[in-house]
Design a protein around this motif. Structure first.
Motif, PDB file in Angstrom:
ATOM      1  N   LEU A   2       0.812  -1.205   0.000  1.00  0.00           N
ATOM      2  CA  LEU A   2       0.000   0.000   0.000  1.00  0.00           C
ATOM      3  C   LEU A   2       0.852   1.264   0.000  1.00  0.00           C
ATOM      4  CD1 LEU A   2      -2.662  -0.950   2.686  1.00  0.00           C
ATOM      5  CD2 LEU A   2      -2.877  -1.067   0.202  1.00  0.00           C
ATOM      6  N   THR A  14      -8.149   0.541   3.393  1.00  0.00           N
ATOM      7  CA  THR A  14      -7.682  -0.590   2.598  1.00  0.00           C
ATOM      8  C   THR A  14      -6.873  -1.550   3.455  1.00  0.00           C
ATOM      9  OG1 THR A  14      -7.645   0.803   0.623  1.00  0.00           O
ATOM     10  CG2 THR A  14      -6.397  -1.270   0.536  1.00  0.00           C
ATOM     11  N   LEU A  15      -6.014  -1.016   4.300  1.00  0.00           N
ATOM     12  CA  LEU A  15      -5.200  -1.849   5.185  1.00  0.00           C
ATOM     13  C   LEU A  15      -6.091  -2.691   6.099  1.00  0.00           C
ATOM     14  CD1 LEU A  15      -2.076  -0.906   7.166  1.00  0.00           C
ATOM     15  CD2 LEU A  15      -4.003  -1.906   8.327  1.00  0.00           C
ATOM     16  N   ALA A  18      -7.984  -5.400   4.000  1.00  0.00           N
ATOM     17  CA  ALA A  18      -7.082  -6.461   3.539  1.00  0.00           C
ATOM     18  C   ALA A  18      -6.611  -7.337   4.698  1.00  0.00           C
ATOM     19  CB  ALA A  18      -5.888  -5.844   2.818  1.00  0.00           C
ATOM     20  N   ALA A  19      -6.268  -6.732   5.822  1.00  0.00           N
ATOM     21  CA  ALA A  19      -5.822  -7.507   6.983  1.00  0.00           C
ATOM     22  C   ALA A  19      -6.955  -8.379   7.516  1.00  0.00           C
ATOM     23  CB  ALA A  19      -5.300  -6.566   8.067  1.00  0.00           C
ATOM     24  N   TYR A  23      -4.994 -11.081   4.175  1.00  0.00           N
ATOM     25  CA  TYR A  23      -3.875 -10.769   3.295  1.00  0.00           C
ATOM     26  C   TYR A  23      -2.664 -10.333   4.109  1.00  0.00           C
ATOM     27  CZ  TYR A  23      -6.953 -10.823  -0.765  1.00  0.00           C
ATOM     28  OH  TYR A  23      -7.814 -11.197  -1.750  1.00  0.00           O
ATOM     29  N   ARG A  24      -1.489 -10.617   3.604  1.00  0.00           N
ATOM     30  CA  ARG A  24      -0.265 -10.070   4.184  1.00  0.00           C
ATOM     31  C   ARG A  24      -0.109  -8.677   3.592  1.00  0.00           C
ATOM     32  NH1 ARG A  24       4.610 -13.441   2.805  1.00  0.00           N
ATOM     33  NH2 ARG A  24       3.368 -14.960   3.935  1.00  0.00           N
ATOM     34  N   VAL A  25      -0.124  -7.670   4.449  1.00  0.00           N
ATOM     35  CA  VAL A  25      -0.141  -6.286   3.999  1.00  0.00           C
ATOM     36  C   VAL A  25       1.195  -5.620   4.300  1.00  0.00           C
ATOM     37  CG1 VAL A  25      -1.314  -4.062   4.219  1.00  0.00           C
ATOM     38  CG2 VAL A  25      -2.620  -6.181   4.485  1.00  0.00           C
ATOM     39  N   TYR A  26       1.694  -4.885   3.325  1.00  0.00           N
ATOM     40  CA  TYR A  26       2.904  -4.083   3.484  1.00  0.00           C
ATOM     41  C   TYR A  26       2.537  -2.633   3.210  1.00  0.00           C
ATOM     42  CZ  TYR A  26       5.578  -8.395   3.324  1.00  0.00           C
ATOM     43  OH  TYR A  26       6.079  -9.634   3.592  1.00  0.00           O
ATOM     44  N   VAL A  27       3.000  -1.733   4.058  1.00  0.00           N
ATOM     45  CA  VAL A  27       2.788  -0.307   3.853  1.00  0.00           C
ATOM     46  C   VAL A  27       4.146   0.329   3.594  1.00  0.00           C
ATOM     47  CG1 VAL A  27       2.022   1.861   4.878  1.00  0.00           C
ATOM     48  CG2 VAL A  27       0.751  -0.236   5.349  1.00  0.00           C
ATOM     49  N   ALA A  52       0.053  -4.604   9.792  1.00  0.00           N
ATOM     50  CA  ALA A  52       0.812  -4.655   8.540  1.00  0.00           C
ATOM     51  C   ALA A  52       2.307  -4.634   8.807  1.00  0.00           C
ATOM     52  CB  ALA A  52       0.436  -3.466   7.659  1.00  0.00           C
TER      53      ALA A  52
END
Length: 64
Positions: A2, A14-15, A18-19, A23-27, A52
């Protein structure tokens, strides 16, 4: 992954979505911004790390 200009709006919603979906989330911490610097800092320092992975764009190659 993101990035965006509305840390407290689009990026945050969105974070969370998605979490919550697993989902594995990266910011990208240097790829987000907000019109309110204090809100931005609180989100990046306290909220985002609970859901994230945070990284700077120069470390993207480590994910490959």
């Amino acid at each position: 992954m993101l990035a965006g200009i509305s840390t407290s709006g689009v990026v945050l919603s969105t974070l969370i979505d998605a979490a919550d979906r697993g989902y594995r989330v990266y910011v990208l911490t240097d790829g987000v911004g907000d019109s309110d610097p204090e809100t931005h800092q609180v989100l990046v320092d306290k909220v985002f790390p609970t859901r994230a992975h945070l990284l700077v764009t120069t470390r993207l190659c480590e994910l490959l």
